[in-house]
Write a protein that holds these residues in place. Structure first.
Motif, mmCIF file in Angstrom:
data_model
loop_
_atom_site.group_PDB
_atom_site.id
_atom_site.type_symbol
_atom_site.label_atom_id
_atom_site.label_comp_id
_atom_site.label_asym_id
_atom_site.label_seq_id
_atom_site.Cartn_x
_atom_site.Cartn_y
_atom_site.Cartn_z
ATOM 1 N N LEU A 1 0.830 -1.206 0.000
ATOM 2 C CA LEU A 1 0.000 0.000 0.000
ATOM 3 C C LEU A 1 0.863 1.255 0.000
ATOM 4 C CD1 LEU A 1 -2.690 1.467 0.162
ATOM 5 C CD2 LEU A 1 -2.668 1.115 2.646
ATOM 6 N N ALA A 2 1.941 1.248 0.787
ATOM 7 C CA ALA A 2 2.838 2.404 0.838
ATOM 8 C C ALA A 2 3.489 2.653 -0.521
ATOM 9 C CB ALA A 2 3.911 2.185 1.909
ATOM 10 N N ILE A 3 3.936 1.591 -1.180
ATOM 11 C CA ILE A 3 4.573 1.735 -2.497
ATOM 12 C C ILE A 3 3.568 2.220 -3.530
ATOM 13 C CG2 ILE A 3 5.674 0.456 -4.382
ATOM 14 C CD1 ILE A 3 6.954 -1.335 -2.238
ATOM 15 N N LEU A 4 2.350 1.665 -3.498
ATOM 16 C CA LEU A 4 1.310 2.111 -4.425
ATOM 17 C C LEU A 4 0.974 3.586 -4.201
ATOM 18 C CD1 LEU A 4 -1.211 -0.886 -4.541
ATOM 19 C CD2 LEU A 4 0.216 -0.021 -6.402
ATOM 20 N N ALA A 5 0.927 3.996 -2.947
ATOM 21 C CA ALA A 5 0.622 5.394 -2.637
ATOM 22 C C ALA A 5 1.716 6.326 -3.149
ATOM 23 C CB ALA A 5 0.429 5.573 -1.134
ATOM 24 N N VAL A 6 2.982 5.887 -3.029
ATOM 25 C CA VAL A 6 4.085 6.684 -3.565
ATOM 26 C C VAL A 6 3.966 6.797 -5.083
ATOM 27 C CG1 VAL A 6 6.583 6.740 -3.941
ATOM 28 C CG2 VAL A 6 5.680 6.208 -1.679
ATOM 29 N N ALA A 7 3.645 5.665 -5.741
ATOM 30 C CA ALA A 7 3.487 5.684 -7.198
ATOM 31 C C ALA A 7 2.303 6.548 -7.616
ATOM 32 C CB ALA A 7 3.312 4.257 -7.718
ATOM 33 N N ALA A 8 1.268 6.590 -6.784
ATOM 34 C CA ALA A 8 0.080 7.394 -7.093
ATOM 35 C C ALA A 8 0.306 8.880 -6.864
ATOM 36 C CB ALA A 8 -1.094 6.923 -6.233
ATOM 37 N N THR A 9 1.306 9.204 -6.087
ATOM 38 C CA THR A 9 1.553 10.589 -5.659
ATOM 39 C C THR A 9 1.958 11.488 -6.824
ATOM 40 O OG1 THR A 9 2.178 9.935 -3.433
ATOM 41 C CG2 THR A 9 3.057 12.011 -4.220
ATOM 42 N N GLY A 10 1.413 12.700 -6.825
ATOM 43 C CA GLY A 10 1.792 13.683 -7.833
ATOM 44 C C GLY A 10 3.201 14.209 -7.602
ATOM 45 N N SER A 11 3.670 14.981 -8.547
ATOM 46 C CA SER A 11 5.028 15.531 -8.467
ATOM 47 C C SER A 11 5.150 16.539 -7.331
ATOM 48 C CB SER A 11 5.402 16.209 -9.790
ATOM 49 O OG SER A 11 5.372 15.283 -10.846
ATOM 50 N N LEU A 12 6.325 16.617 -6.782
ATOM 51 C CA LEU A 12 6.624 17.560 -5.708
ATOM 52 C C LEU A 12 6.482 18.993 -6.207
ATOM 53 C CD1 LEU A 12 7.755 17.583 -2.752
ATOM 54 C CD2 LEU A 12 10.022 17.826 -3.775
ATOM 55 N N PHE A 13 5.796 19.826 -5.443
ATOM 56 C CA PHE A 13 5.611 21.221 -5.847
ATOM 57 C C PHE A 13 6.927 21.994 -5.891
ATOM 58 C CE2 PHE A 13 0.963 21.275 -4.239
ATOM 59 C CZ PHE A 13 0.540 20.788 -5.456
ATOM 60 N N ALA A 14 7.951 21.435 -5.276
ATOM 61 C CA ALA A 14 9.268 22.070 -5.338
ATOM 62 C C ALA A 14 9.970 21.799 -6.665
ATOM 63 C CB ALA A 14 10.136 21.574 -4.186
ATOM 64 N N THR A 15 9.435 20.858 -7.458
ATOM 65 C CA THR A 15 10.117 20.458 -8.695
ATOM 66 C C THR A 15 10.394 21.616 -9.643
ATOM 67 O OG1 THR A 15 9.192 18.232 -8.536
ATOM 68 C CG2 THR A 15 10.014 18.911 -10.682
ATOM 69 N N PRO A 16 9.430 22.520 -9.898
ATOM 70 C CA PRO A 16 9.740 23.638 -10.804
ATOM 71 C C PRO A 16 10.930 24.472 -10.343
ATOM 72 C CG PRO A 16 7.381 23.462 -10.508
ATOM 73 C CD PRO A 16 7.995 22.512 -9.519
ATOM 74 N N ALA A 17 11.060 24.672 -9.031
ATOM 75 C CA ALA A 17 12.200 25.425 -8.521
ATOM 76 C C ALA A 17 13.502 24.659 -8.752
ATOM 77 C CB ALA A 17 12.015 25.721 -7.029
ATOM 78 N N ILE A 18 13.440 23.331 -8.580
ATOM 79 C CA ILE A 18 14.623 22.494 -8.818
ATOM 80 C C ILE A 18 14.986 22.510 -10.299
ATOM 81 C CG2 ILE A 18 15.513 20.137 -8.741
ATOM 82 C CD1 ILE A 18 13.732 19.704 -6.252
ATOM 83 N N VAL A 19 13.970 22.367 -11.150
ATOM 84 C CA VAL A 19 14.188 22.378 -12.601
ATOM 85 C C VAL A 19 14.761 23.720 -13.047
ATOM 86 C CG1 VAL A 19 12.982 22.357 -14.829
ATOM 87 C CG2 VAL A 19 12.487 20.599 -13.123
ATOM 88 N N LYS A 20 14.278 24.797 -12.443
ATOM 89 C CA LYS A 20 14.804 26.121 -12.773
ATOM 90 C C LYS A 20 16.268 26.228 -12.371
ATOM 91 C CE LYS A 20 13.861 31.069 -12.188
ATOM 92 N NZ LYS A 20 12.968 32.078 -11.561
#
Length: 303
Positions: free
Chosen positions: A93-112
């Motif tokens: 269940l924990a692994i499925l929940a991680v796979a279901a999780t959307g991208s981190l909102f910090a990602t755009p800052a990291i990508v920038k």
């Protein structure tokens, strides 16, 4: 000092994850404040973007193909692997929940910080988050929930707060504030938004440290699973998007590797079982090593 942290922000994210592990009391103190940090980061990131361009990206089929890969494909793959390795129901269940999780909102800052297209990353982040009610529901169906159910009200409240709230606020600011002074202000504060990202690895890794203190071998097993998840997310997505260019492929890959486990936990809470928070904590170390690896990989592939 701040300028130094901004210039070397990518390795410092990883160091903050290690700091949270070494000093769990600090990590557990920071954890309750992460939703506020999340909202602040989203708002500042969106203020620096053109809303019309973001909506244009969200209308592209490529973004939604990515979102389907990000969630449904990896959930299916996780189910197969869990069956092959006979994992416990809680861990599945924990692994499925991680796979279901959307991208981190910090990602755009990291990508920038990596010099890639942060608007593309933001569109992918929003698309995967909009799928979260469906994907989390599918994940929860794998566990006996009795009469408990998904807290839809809580989810949609957070959806409004963390996505539509910052978007509307950003639109209003851009619509009613003079352009020149606003651009000057954003130019000054934009580089420092990356500093907010440090709070996530610092605040989330504490639950993993508690498991490590109680059962080191079990914690090691969770860490191996976390590393494997990050590698599979990153490599698979990179290969799928490789034909669209190195930067798009790396943007998609690191967006897939970064998972917003905090929002998923806020939505489903205890329904995710006892294995979720320790696994989410273990994910912080490989997750925040990914930007460093991505920068190295980008330079290597361009040679």
């Amino acid at each position: 000092m701040l300028s130094f942290l901004v210039r070397h922000s990518l390795p410092f994210m990883f160091l903050f994850a290690l700091m949270g592990f070494v000093f769990p009391s600090i990590s557990l103190t920071v954890f309750p404040y992460l939703p506020l940090v999340l909202f602040s980061l989203m708002t500042l990131t969106l203020l620096g973007m053109k809303q019309s361009e973001l909506l244009k990206r969200l209308s592209q089929a490529r973004v939604w193909r990515y979102a389907a890969l990000h969630a449904f494909f990896f959930m299916g793959l996780a189910t197969i692997l869990a069956w092959v390795f006979s994992l416990t129901a809680d861990l599945l269940l924990a692994i499925l929940a991680v796979a279901a999780t959307g991208s981190l909102f910090a990602t755009p800052a990291i990508v920038k910080a990596l010099g890639f297209d942060n608007i593309e990353a933001m569109a992918m982040t929003i698309a995967t988050t909009l799928l979260l009610p469906i994907t989390v529901s599918v994940a929860l169906l794998s566990a006996p929930l009795n009469e408990l159910g998904l807290d839809w009200g809580s989810y949609f409240a957070r959806l409004i707060i963390f996505i539509f709230g910052p978007m509307v606020f950003s639109f209003l600011v851009h619509a009613y504030c003079p352009t020149a002074p606003l651009n000057r202000l954003l130019l000054k504060i934009s580089p420092y938004t990356i500093l907010l990202v440090f709070a996530f690895p610092l605040g989330l890794v504490g639950s993993f440290r508690l498991m490590f203190d109680a059962d080191p071998m079990m914690a090691l097993g969770y860490f191996v699973i976390a590393v494997a998840l990050c590698v599979v997310f990153f490599v698979t997505t990179f290969l799928v998007f490789r034909k669209q260019g190195i930067e798009i492929a790396l943007t998609a890959a690191i967006t897939s590797g970064n998972r917003n486990v905090l929002l998923t936990y806020s939505v489903a809470g205890v329904l995710l079982g006892p294995a979720f928070l320790p696994l989410a904590g273990a994910l912080q170390i490989p997750t925040y090593l990914l930007p460093v690896v991505t920068r190295w990989l980008h330079k290597t592939l361009l040679k």
